[in-house]
Design a protein around this motif. Sequence first.
Motif, PDB file in Angstrom:
ATOM      1  N   ASP A   1       0.790  -1.233   0.000  1.00 43.51           N
ATOM      2  CA  ASP A   1       0.000   0.000   0.000  1.00 43.51           C
ATOM      3  C   ASP A   1       0.824   1.286   0.000  1.00 43.51           C
ATOM      4  OD1 ASP A   1       1.029  -0.213   2.547  1.00 43.51           O
ATOM      5  OD2 ASP A   1      -0.791   0.503   3.542  1.00 43.51           O
ATOM      6  N   GLN A   2       2.155   1.185  -0.090  1.00 41.18           N
ATOM      7  CA  GLN A   2       2.960   2.396   0.035  1.00 41.18           C
ATOM      8  C   GLN A   2       4.279   2.291  -0.727  1.00 41.18           C
ATOM      9  OE1 GLN A   2       2.665   4.124   3.860  1.00 41.18           O
ATOM     10  NE2 GLN A   2       4.771   4.825   3.860  1.00 41.18           N
TER      11      GLN A   2
ATOM     12  N   THR B   1       8.013   4.156  -0.555  1.00 41.89           N
ATOM     13  CA  THR B   1       8.811   4.945   0.376  1.00 41.89           C
ATOM     14  C   THR B   1      10.230   5.116  -0.149  1.00 41.89           C
ATOM     15  OG1 THR B   1       7.562   3.976   2.193  1.00 41.89           O
ATOM     16  CG2 THR B   1       9.582   5.111   2.773  1.00 41.89           C
TER      17      THR B   1
ATOM     18  N   GLU C   1       6.975   9.485   1.140  1.00 38.40           N
ATOM     19  CA  GLU C   1       6.034   8.396   1.389  1.00 38.40           C
ATOM     20  C   GLU C   1       4.786   8.678   0.573  1.00 38.40           C
ATOM     21  OE1 GLU C   1       6.921   6.829   5.890  1.00 38.40           O
ATOM     22  OE2 GLU C   1       5.348   8.324   5.617  1.00 38.40           O
TER      23      GLU C   1
ATOM     24  N   LYS D   1       1.165   6.861  -0.816  1.00 41.66           N
ATOM     25  CA  LYS D   1       0.258   5.724  -0.841  1.00 41.66           C
ATOM     26  C   LYS D   1       0.103   5.291  -2.295  1.00 41.66           C
ATOM     27  CE  LYS D   1      -2.393   6.984   3.221  1.00 41.66           C
ATOM     28  NZ  LYS D   1      -2.243   5.952   4.155  1.00 41.66           N
TER      29      LYS D   1
ATOM     30  N   ASP E   1      -2.582   6.856  -4.345  1.00 44.08           N
ATOM     31  CA  ASP E   1      -2.449   8.267  -4.707  1.00 44.08           C
ATOM     32  C   ASP E   1      -1.630   8.483  -5.982  1.00 44.08           C
ATOM     33  OD1 ASP E   1      -3.937   8.936  -2.517  1.00 44.08           O
ATOM     34  OD2 ASP E   1      -2.214   9.454  -1.262  1.00 44.08           O
TER      35      ASP E   1
ATOM     36  N   LYS F   1      -1.223  14.674  -3.328  1.00 41.68           N
ATOM     37  CA  LYS F   1      -0.823  14.858  -1.935  1.00 41.68           C
ATOM     38  C   LYS F   1      -1.673  15.968  -1.354  1.00 41.68           C
ATOM     39  CE  LYS F   1       3.088  15.826   1.030  1.00 41.68           C
ATOM     40  NZ  LYS F   1       4.513  16.111   1.076  1.00 41.68           N
TER      41      LYS F   1
END
Length: 163
Positions: free
Chosen positions: A79-80, A82, A96, A98, A101, A138
Amino acid sequence: MAVKARETLESKQISITTLGILMVVVVGYTLLYNQFANTLEDYRLKTIVGVISLVIMMGGFLISLRYITTIYEMLITHDQFTIERKIFFWKKTVLEIKIDDIIKILPIEEAKKIEGPMRNYTLTNMDGKRKYVIQYNKQGKICCAKIQCTGKFHETLKKQVKI
């Protein structure tokens, strides 16, 4: 939180031409300082000029060390996405996102007219690691991040985002 892909982007060793340029700058700066310092007769002024010269040289050295030792660690989970930046032993999470997004992932050549502020998380040109632009939301704003990774990492990211 399962790790889907991980990649480390390290700056390559300094090239011979860059090292030669640095040596010419240091020698030239030293010779110019020596010429200027020899013309001064006041020892206080000579000391002040020497300290300022030393601060300039140390600052340039520390700035060059920062760029030579920068490492980016990229991590994709379910889900991310980084990115962590490491300089010597300092480690900081600089991005970071998601996965939901992320809007687009484009090669840098196709990303000429991308909207939003651009953050750069790349190093010099490296073999096997192309540059890409990630466009993402964002807090209701469209932002961009320039990354550098292998084709395999890029494909994993695209699959995770489902683009």
